[in-house]
Design a protein around this motif. Structure first.
Motif, PDB file in Angstrom:
ATOM      1  N   THR A   1      -1.868   0.334   9.611  1.00 39.44           N
ATOM      2  CA  THR A   1      -3.019   0.320   8.451  1.00 39.44           C
ATOM      3  C   THR A   1      -3.328   1.174   8.253  1.00 39.44           C
ATOM      4  OG1 THR A   1      -2.687  -2.452   9.662  1.00 39.44           O
ATOM      5  CG2 THR A   1      -4.544  -2.097   8.323  1.00 39.44           C
TER       6      THR A   1
ATOM      7  N   GLY B   1       5.601  -0.208  -1.159  1.00 42.21           N
ATOM      8  CA  GLY B   1       5.254   0.037  -0.193  1.00 42.21           C
ATOM      9  C   GLY B   1       4.743  -0.091   0.644  1.00 42.21           C
TER      10      GLY B   1
ATOM     11  N   VAL C   1       0.950  -3.273   1.988  1.00 38.36           N
ATOM     12  CA  VAL C   1       0.253  -2.208   1.129  1.00 38.36           C
ATOM     13  C   VAL C   1       0.588  -1.215   0.012  1.00 38.36           C
ATOM     14  CG1 VAL C   1      -1.883  -0.615   1.759  1.00 38.36           C
ATOM     15  CG2 VAL C   1      -1.785  -2.468   2.705  1.00 38.36           C
TER      16      VAL C   1
ATOM     17  N   ALA D   1      -1.144   3.230   6.098  1.00 37.19           N
ATOM     18  CA  ALA D   1      -1.140   2.481   4.588  1.00 37.19           C
ATOM     19  C   ALA D   1      -2.594   3.290   4.021  1.00 37.19           C
ATOM     20  CB  ALA D   1      -0.767   0.942   4.761  1.00 37.19           C
ATOM     21  N   ALA D   2      -3.806   2.815   4.536  1.00 36.27           N
ATOM     22  CA  ALA D   2      -4.999   2.924   3.618  1.00 36.27           C
ATOM     23  C   ALA D   2      -5.024   4.295   3.399  1.00 36.27           C
ATOM     24  CB  ALA D   2      -6.380   2.142   4.378  1.00 36.27           C
TER      25      ALA D   2
ATOM     26  N   GLN E   1      -2.929   4.971   0.754  1.00 34.42           N
ATOM     27  CA  GLN E   1      -3.210   3.893  -0.807  1.00 34.42           C
ATOM     28  C   GLN E   1      -4.573   5.284  -1.308  1.00 34.42           C
ATOM     29  OE1 GLN E   1      -4.969   0.076  -0.853  1.00 34.42           O
ATOM     30  NE2 GLN E   1      -3.125   0.020  -1.786  1.00 34.42           N
TER      31      GLN E   1
ATOM     32  N   PHE F   1      -6.647  -8.176   5.434  1.00 39.99           N
ATOM     33  CA  PHE F   1      -6.891  -6.971   4.348  1.00 39.99           C
ATOM     34  C   PHE F   1      -7.822  -6.687   3.140  1.00 39.99           C
ATOM     35  CE2 PHE F   1      -3.036  -8.297   6.834  1.00 39.99           C
ATOM     36  CZ  PHE F   1      -2.742  -6.599   7.449  1.00 39.99           C
TER      37      PHE F   1
ATOM     38  N   LEU G   1      -8.576  -2.944   1.280  1.00 42.94           N
ATOM     39  CA  LEU G   1      -7.325  -2.493   0.692  1.00 42.94           C
ATOM     40  C   LEU G   1      -5.954  -3.754   0.043  1.00 42.94           C
ATOM     41  CD1 LEU G   1      -5.364  -1.539   4.494  1.00 42.94           C
ATOM     42  CD2 LEU G   1      -6.562  -0.574   2.690  1.00 42.94           C
ATOM     43  N   ARG G   2      -5.514  -2.688  -1.184  1.00 41.40           N
ATOM     44  CA  ARG G   2      -4.926  -4.056  -2.292  1.00 41.40           C
ATOM     45  C   ARG G   2      -3.067  -3.903  -1.726  1.00 41.40           C
ATOM     46  NH1 ARG G   2      -6.709   0.516  -4.706  1.00 41.40           N
ATOM     47  NH2 ARG G   2      -5.140   1.659  -4.731  1.00 41.40           N
ATOM     48  N   TYR G   3      -2.936  -4.976  -1.676  1.00 36.09           N
ATOM     49  CA  TYR G   3      -1.643  -5.174  -0.963  1.00 36.09           C
ATOM     50  C   TYR G   3      -0.644  -6.836  -1.621  1.00 36.09           C
ATOM     51  CZ  TYR G   3      -5.132  -9.071   0.819  1.00 36.09           C
ATOM     52  OH  TYR G   3      -4.991 -10.430   0.602  1.00 36.09           O
TER      53      TYR G   3
END
Length: 424
Positions: free
Chosen positions: A300, A257, A212, A303-304, A307, A185, A190-192
């Motif tokens: 993912t 998240g 995430v 989610a990217a 974000q 990740f 990404l920030r998670y």
RNA sequence: CGGGGAGUAGCUCAGCUUGGUAGAGCACCUGCUUUGGGAGCAGGGGGCCGCAGGUUCAAAUCCUGUCUCCCCGACCA
């Protein structure tokens, strides 16, 4: 890739079926199209992103010592009856019969199949530990699929399974995976947060989720303002604004998240019920101690976007962007611009950079809007500054614009990691 | 599965209340003009109005059934 021959049907309006931002933008940008509820086609842009994420996953899985396999999507009912899940899994398991009226299902997960494979082919402690993974399309007949790739019925998942001789071995395998997941990740840009979680239907003991962070996330995370403590809200039952149970210096805050990964210490749940055993040094039969580790690949990507976006569209992290840069000659009827574009395109492409060349006969505004919608990290703009021998390099995330000569573009810092290293 | 909403052109939508045989914007095609943030003019193509049945001289519109999609809840990568 030239835009005129690239299949990326973009839309000006948000499709009415989409509610969340990632779904809207993936539809508008021509990344995906829906076939049925929760079932999507990946168009060239979407598939490029998926492949980028998959390659990052493969690299880290391989380095962690896992080996890639590909298991069948269609699975016989007998295996599921051995673990009892044929009856327990419910309607989410898509069942079918073959021409001989034998029961099968479309795999929603692969504990049964992998355990069967290993029990039939591994019999000694000397062969352990063993970690196998695959990247494959799963099918779960969700009660309510929604939000595009966020919760599909058919979705691409990386699932990895570890087989160890004892709990200590499992602990080591699990820690390797946890570390690999962090690198994955991180590599996706990404920030998670990693939170302790409820193992749910997969079962087993300890599990952690990789979330995430995004305001639009479905799950709530409680985390410490000072240390690394984080837990899913329903599990933690902790009130916010209390002091942290781990460091007691920080204050607990809630954040939203999206669960993109989940790793489990399964223990002997599957190996016991399926009689999957190996012989230890003393010749005694012992069930494998297992772990399983999943990543939602499409999720993912979604989610990217959740974000990283703004009013104009997606802002891909360079690592998983479908192209590294957009090449935009402002006026396609200007021969100097199109000649420069051709030279730059060929040079950058030869260096290994993935460039989407917007060679359409459109006005500048259309091209800018489209490239912003697609979310390519960098725009290389050939326009009025070309008369001074300069092109404009525009950074999608910051809006920063840098003038440079065409020959300097390949030295633009953010491109560095993606340039093919030439042997001198 | 329970509750709510929606199906009309590729996309966003109007028309439906009060039945009279289908529209707009965008997209698409042709020509001309335009060319640094979703251009202008002119011309053009495209829809058995989700599907089936019913009422009626006549149905996108009224009635019945059915399918699909979306949102809220339980589930999950």
């Amino acid at each position: 890739m030239k835009m005129t021959s690239f299949f990326a049907p973009t839309l000006r309006d948000d499709p009415s079926e989409a509610e969340v931002i990632s779904h809207k933008l993936m539809l508008r940008g021509g990344y995906i199209r829906k076939l049925a509820a929760g079932i999507y086609s990946y168009l060239p842009l979407g598939w490029r992103v998926i492949k980028k994420i998959e390659e990052i996953i493969r690299k880290e899985m391989n380095e962690a010592g896992a080996q890639e396999v590909l298991l069948p999507a269609v699975q016989p009912a007998e295996l599921w009856k051995q673990t009892g899940r044929w009856d327990v899994y419910g309607k989410e398991l898509l069942r079918m019969k073959d021409r001989h009226e034998r029961d099968f299902c479309l795999g929603p997960t692969h504990e049964e199949v992998i355990t069967d494979l290993v029990r039939n082919n591994v019999s000694s402690y000397k062969d352990l530990p063993l970690m196998l993974y695959q990247i494959q399309t799963k099918f779960r007949d969700e009660i309510r699929p929604r939000f595009g790739l966020m919760r599909g019925r058919e979705f691409i998942m990386k699932d990895c399974y570890s087989f160890d001789r004892d709990p200590e071995g499992l602990r080591i395998s699990y820690e390797k995976m946890e570390a690999a997941y962090r690198r994955i990740f991180d590599s996706c840009g990404l920030r998670y947060r990693v939170v302790n979680a409820d193992p749910g239907a997969i079962g087993g003991g300890f599990s952690q989720e990789f979330m995430v962070t995004a305001q639009t996330g479905e799950d709530e995370i409680v985390h410490c303002s000072h240390c690394s403590f984080a837990a899913s809200k329903e599990l933690s039952k902790i009130e916010t604004d209390n002091s942290c149970p781990k460091c007691s210096e920080g204050v607990l805050k809630v954040e939203r998240g999206i669960e993109v990964g989940h790793i489990f210490q399964l223990g002997q749940k599957y190996s016991s019920s399926m009689n999957a055993e190996f012989l230890d040094e003393t010749g005694a039969r012992r069930p494998y101690v297992m772990g399983c580790y999943g990543i939602g690949v499409g999720r993912t990507a979604a989610a990217a976007i959740e974000q990283n976006h703004d009013q104009n569209g997606i802002i891909w992290p360079m690592q998983i962007a479908p192209f590294h840069a957009a090449l935009v000659p402002v006026n396609s009827s200007d021969p100097i611009q199109s000649d420069t574009a051709k030279v730059l395109y060929e040079e950058l492409t030869a260096l290994g950079l993935e460039v989407l060349w917007d060679d359409r006969d459109e006005r500048a505004g259309v091209k800018f809007k489209d490239m912003d919608l697609l979310g390519l990290p960098v725009k290389i703009i050939l326009g009025k500054t070309l008369s001074e021998g300069k092109v404009e390099v525009s950074v999608r995330s910051s809006g920063e614009k840098i003038l440079m000569s065409p020959s300097e573009v390949k030295h633009f810092k953010p491109f560095d990691p993606y340039l093919r290293k030439r042997t001198v």
